[in-house]
Design an enzyme around this catalytic site. Structure first.
Site, PDB file in Angstrom:
ATOM      1  N   CYS A  91       0.827  -1.217   0.000  1.00  0.00           N
ATOM      2  CA  CYS A  91       0.000   0.000   0.000  1.00  0.00           C
ATOM      3  C   CYS A  91       0.856   1.260   0.000  1.00  0.00           C
ATOM      4  O   CYS A  91       0.561   2.217  -0.722  1.00  0.00           O
ATOM      5  CB  CYS A  91      -0.952   0.009   1.187  1.00  0.00           C
ATOM      6  SG  CYS A  91      -2.265  -1.230   1.053  1.00  0.00           S
ATOM      7  N   HIS A 142       2.193   1.612  -3.536  1.00  0.00           N
ATOM      8  CA  HIS A 142       1.092   1.907  -4.457  1.00  0.00           C
ATOM      9  C   HIS A 142       0.672   3.378  -4.330  1.00  0.00           C
ATOM     10  O   HIS A 142       0.549   4.091  -5.329  1.00  0.00           O
ATOM     11  CB  HIS A 142      -0.076   0.978  -4.126  1.00  0.00           C
ATOM     12  CG  HIS A 142      -1.318   1.212  -4.915  1.00  0.00           C
ATOM     13  ND1 HIS A 142      -1.680   0.415  -5.967  1.00  0.00           N
ATOM     14  CD2 HIS A 142      -2.294   2.152  -4.792  1.00  0.00           C
ATOM     15  CE1 HIS A 142      -2.841   0.864  -6.470  1.00  0.00           C
ATOM     16  NE2 HIS A 142      -3.223   1.905  -5.766  1.00  0.00           N
ATOM     17  N   GLU A 143       0.455   3.846  -3.104  1.00  0.00           N
ATOM     18  CA  GLU A 143      -0.033   5.209  -2.894  1.00  0.00           C
ATOM     19  C   GLU A 143       1.057   6.252  -3.158  1.00  0.00           C
ATOM     20  O   GLU A 143       0.773   7.326  -3.706  1.00  0.00           O
ATOM     21  CB  GLU A 143      -0.630   5.376  -1.495  1.00  0.00           C
ATOM     22  CG  GLU A 143      -1.752   4.416  -1.150  1.00  0.00           C
ATOM     23  CD  GLU A 143      -2.968   4.421  -2.084  1.00  0.00           C
ATOM     24  OE1 GLU A 143      -3.041   5.237  -3.028  1.00  0.00           O
ATOM     25  OE2 GLU A 143      -3.868   3.596  -1.860  1.00  0.00           O
ATOM     26  N   ILE A 144       2.297   5.962  -2.808  1.00  0.00           N
ATOM     27  CA  ILE A 144       3.387   6.905  -3.112  1.00  0.00           C
ATOM     28  C   ILE A 144       3.590   6.990  -4.621  1.00  0.00           C
ATOM     29  O   ILE A 144       3.825   8.073  -5.163  1.00  0.00           O
ATOM     30  CB  ILE A 144       4.673   6.539  -2.341  1.00  0.00           C
ATOM     31  CG1 ILE A 144       4.455   6.825  -0.842  1.00  0.00           C
ATOM     32  CG2 ILE A 144       5.874   7.313  -2.878  1.00  0.00           C
ATOM     33  CD1 ILE A 144       5.554   6.312   0.077  1.00  0.00           C
TER      34      ILE A 144
END
Length: 166
Positions: free
Chosen positions: A130, A133-135
């Site tokens: 996560c 993915h988010e960065i």
């Protein structure tokens, strides 16, 4: 706290790098609360400010209801393990489709909390996936860019078909 409209793929705002947060104030807290409400309504386990059209480096994750949500402001990957794992990923901006993506098994991130205090977190497995993915999203890298061209083209066609309702 408000549920905000989610920017949908292929909106070009999803490919734009987000700006660092400089004001740690009530506006930032309100944005984080809106992100949490929007993510829960989607539903999802992670969301960034760019997912709702706000080009700032803010991430909210909620991987475990007991542990509650966590907000990461200006997160950056400081270290990534050489070991890799495959994990099924998707996005609130491209609902209904997902695929296996290769990511580092462990990462260490530096970020600031909602008060602007520097923090460091080490993670593994789903939380590490996560974070990456988010960065990526904050850097303007939409998750399907991590797929092979063939897989990406198939997934986009499937999403377009689903979006048309056929």
């Amino acid at each position: 706290m408000t549920i905000r409209p989610i920017v949908r793929y292929p909106d070009r705002r999803l490919a734009m790098p987000a700006r660092p947060v400089t004001a740690f104030d009530d506006g930032l807290r309100a944005l984080a609360a809106d992100l949490l409400d929007t993510m829960r309504a989607a539903p999802g386990i992670g969301i960034t400010a760019p997912h709702i059209g706000v080009p700032l480096r803010v991430v909210v994750l909620e991987l475990d209801a007991k542990a509650g949500p966590q907000t990461y402001v200006n997160p950056e990957i400081a270290w990534a393990s050489p070991e890799m794992i495959m994990h099924r990923e998707g996005s609130v901006s491209m609902p209904g489709v997902n695929d296996e993506v290769q990511r580092h098994a462990r990462v260490r991130i530096n970020y600031r909390d909602l008060d602007g205090i520097p923090q460091t977190e080490e993670s593994e497995a789903l939380r590490a996936v996560c974070h990456q993915h988010e960065i990526d999203q904050l850097d303007g890298v939409f998750w399907i860019q991590r797929l092979s061209r063939l897989k990406r083209e198939r997934l986009v066609k499937k999403y377009e078909k689903m979006s048309r309702g056929s």
